[in-house]
Design an enzyme around this catalytic site. Structure first.
Site: not given
Ligand code: GLA
Length: 367
Positions: A22, A53, A109-110, A157
Site C-alpha cells: 500500500d 475501553s 488485524l488493524s 487498513d
Molecule cells: C500494516 C499497515 C498497512 C500495511 C500492512 C502491510 O497493517 O498499517 O498500511 O502496510 O501493515 O501490508
C-alpha cells in the site's frame, strides 16, 4: 440533546494477499472481518469527550475547549482523530464513548485503524454530518496514524475497515484508490485466521525501516526514469537500476507481490482456489526471504500449515514481525487442522496459537 445510547461497529481487516504494497503504490486485496470494535455512545452536556475501553485500564479525556496534546498508548489514536477532524471545521460534539473489542490488539488485524475509523465515523455522525464520505474518512485516519501517531502505514487498513462489503474482498490500487469489490466464494474451503500470539508493536517495529528502504529503491530508479511509486517499477528496473542490495530485495518483493495480487484476483473470480492458495504460499516466502518481516513464529505457522491435510495455502497477514497468519482450509478438516498445527507450534515455539473463524463483513456503521 439526546441522552440515549447509540451503538456503532467497525470491523477489523484481514489482508488476503498484497502485503507491504500500500505505501508503495501497489495493489492489495484485504477484506473487512466480523471481528472488530463495538462502541456505545452517549451525549454529554459539557465540552468533554471521555473514552473508555474494556481492553485498557486508562480512560482518555479530552476537553474540547483546550488544545489537544499527545498521550501515550491508545489515547493517542483517539486524540489524533478528534484533533484532525476538528481541524476540518467539524463541530466536535461532547460525548462519552465506551469501546469493546473482539479484535485482538496489536495482532495484525488493524485494531488501530478500526479504532480510528470508528471514532471518526461516530464524531461525524453525532455531529449530524450527512453522507459521511468513507474514503475521505479513511484518508484522514491514515494522516492521523502517519503524522500524529508516527507510523508511516499506507491506506489499506483504514480503507478496508471504512468501506468493506459483506462477503467481498476489495482489490485496491493504492496509488489511485481505484478499487473493485470481488465476491469471496470459497465453497468447501474457508479462510481461517491464526494468531501467533507473538505481539507486534507497529510503531516500535521495523515498519518505518522497511518504508525507508523502499524509498531508497524508488530514488535509485528515479535517477534513471520518472516513476511515481515503486509499484510502477518493472522487474528490469528492479534488477538493473537498484544498486543497494537490501533495497533491491525489498523492491523485488514489491514487484512480484503486485503481480500476485492481480493473479489472485483472477483466480478468485474463476473460483480457482488451488491457484489462490499457491499465490498465498509464494507471498509468504517472499515476505520471508525478500522483505524479511516474518520470523520464526510466522514461518512455523505458514510452512507447517500447508503440510496438513486440507490446507491449500497459508501466509502471514498484516505488517509481520509476529501477529497473525491466514490459511485456506477445507471446511471438513478445520478442526483437525487446528489441532495439528497447534501441536507443532507448541512443540517448536512453546506456547499456543489462537484461531479465529470469521465472516467477511460490511465496513463501519451504526449498528
Ligand atoms: C500494516 C499497515 C498497512 C500495511 C500492512 C502491510 O497493517 O498499517 O498500511 O502496510 O501493515 O501490508
Amino acid at each position: 440533546m439526546s441522552f440515549e445510547i447509540r451503538k456503532y461497529f467497525c470491523p477489523g481487516r484481514v489482508c488476503l494477499i498484497g502485503e507491504h504494497l500500500d505505501y508503495n503504490g501497489g495493489f492489495v486485496m484485504p477484506a473487512a472481518i466480523s471481528l472488530g470494535i463495538h462502541a456505545t455512545v452517549k451525549s454529554r452536556s459539557d465540552t468533554k469527550i471521555i473514552c473508555s475501553s474494556a481492553q485498557f485500564s486508562n480512560t482518555v479525556e479530552i476537553d474540547l475547549s483546550k488544545p489537544i496534546e499527545h498521550e501515550p498508548g491508545w489515547g493517542n489514536y483517539v486524540k489524533g482523530v478528534v484533533k484532525y477532524l476538528g481541524d476540518t471545521g467539524l463541530k466536535i460534539p461532547a460525548l462519552e464513548v465506551e469501546f469493546v473489542a473482539d479484535l485482538p490488539s496489536g495482532a495484525g488485524l488493524s485494531s488501530s485503524a478500526s479504532l480510528e475509523v470508528l471514532l471518526a465515523y461516530i464524531l461525524q455522525n453525532e455531529a449530524g454530518a450527512e453522507d459521511i464520505n468513507l474514503i475521505k474518512t479513511a484518508l484522514l485516519c491514515k494522516d492521523v496514524e502517519n503524522d500524529f501517531v508516527g507510523v508511516k502505514c499506507g491506506i489499506m487498513d483504514q480503507f478496508s475497515v471504512a468501506t468493506g462489503k459483506k462477503e467481498h474482498a476489495v482489490i485496491l490500487n493504492c496509488e489511485t484508490l481505484e478499487h473493485e469489490f470481488v465476491p469471496v466464494k470459497t465453497g468447501d474451503y474457508g479462510f481461517i485466521i491464526i494468531n501467533s500470539n507473538k505481539r507486534r508493536e507497529l510503531a516500535g517495529s521495523k515498519f518505518n525501516e522497511r518504508k525507508s528502504e523502499c524509498e531508497t529503491a524508488l530514488n535509485e530508479i528515479k535517477k534513471h526514469k520518472p516513476i511515481r511509486s515503486l509499484g510502477e517499477a518493472t522487474k528490469e528496473d528492479v534488477l538493473n537500476l537498484i544498486k543497494n542490495n537490501t533495497a533491491q530485495k525489498r523492491a523485488l518483493h514489491v514487484f512480484e507481490e503486485n503481480q500476485r495480487v492481480l493473479l489472485a484476483g483472477k483466480a478468485l473470480k474463476q473460483g480457482d482456489l488451488f491457484q489462490f492458495g499457491k499465490l498465498m504460499n509464494a507471498s509468504h516466502q517472499s515476505l520471508k526471504n525478500n522483505y524479511e518481516v516474518t520470523g520464526i513464529e510466522l514461518d512455523t505457522i505458514a510452512e507447517n500449515a500447508i503440510t496438513i491435510d486440507g490446507c491449500i495455502g497459508a501466509r502471514m497477514t498484516g505488517a509481520g514481525f509476529g501477529g497473525c497468519s491466514i490459511a485456506l482450509v477445507k471446511k471438513s478438516e478445520i478442526n483437525s487442522f487446528k489441532q495439528k498445527l497447534n501441536q507443532i507450534y507448541m512443540s517448536k515455539i512453546g506456547y499456543a496459537l489462537s484461531f479465529y473463524e470469521f465472516e467477511i463483513s460490511d465496513g463501519v456503521g451504526q449498528r
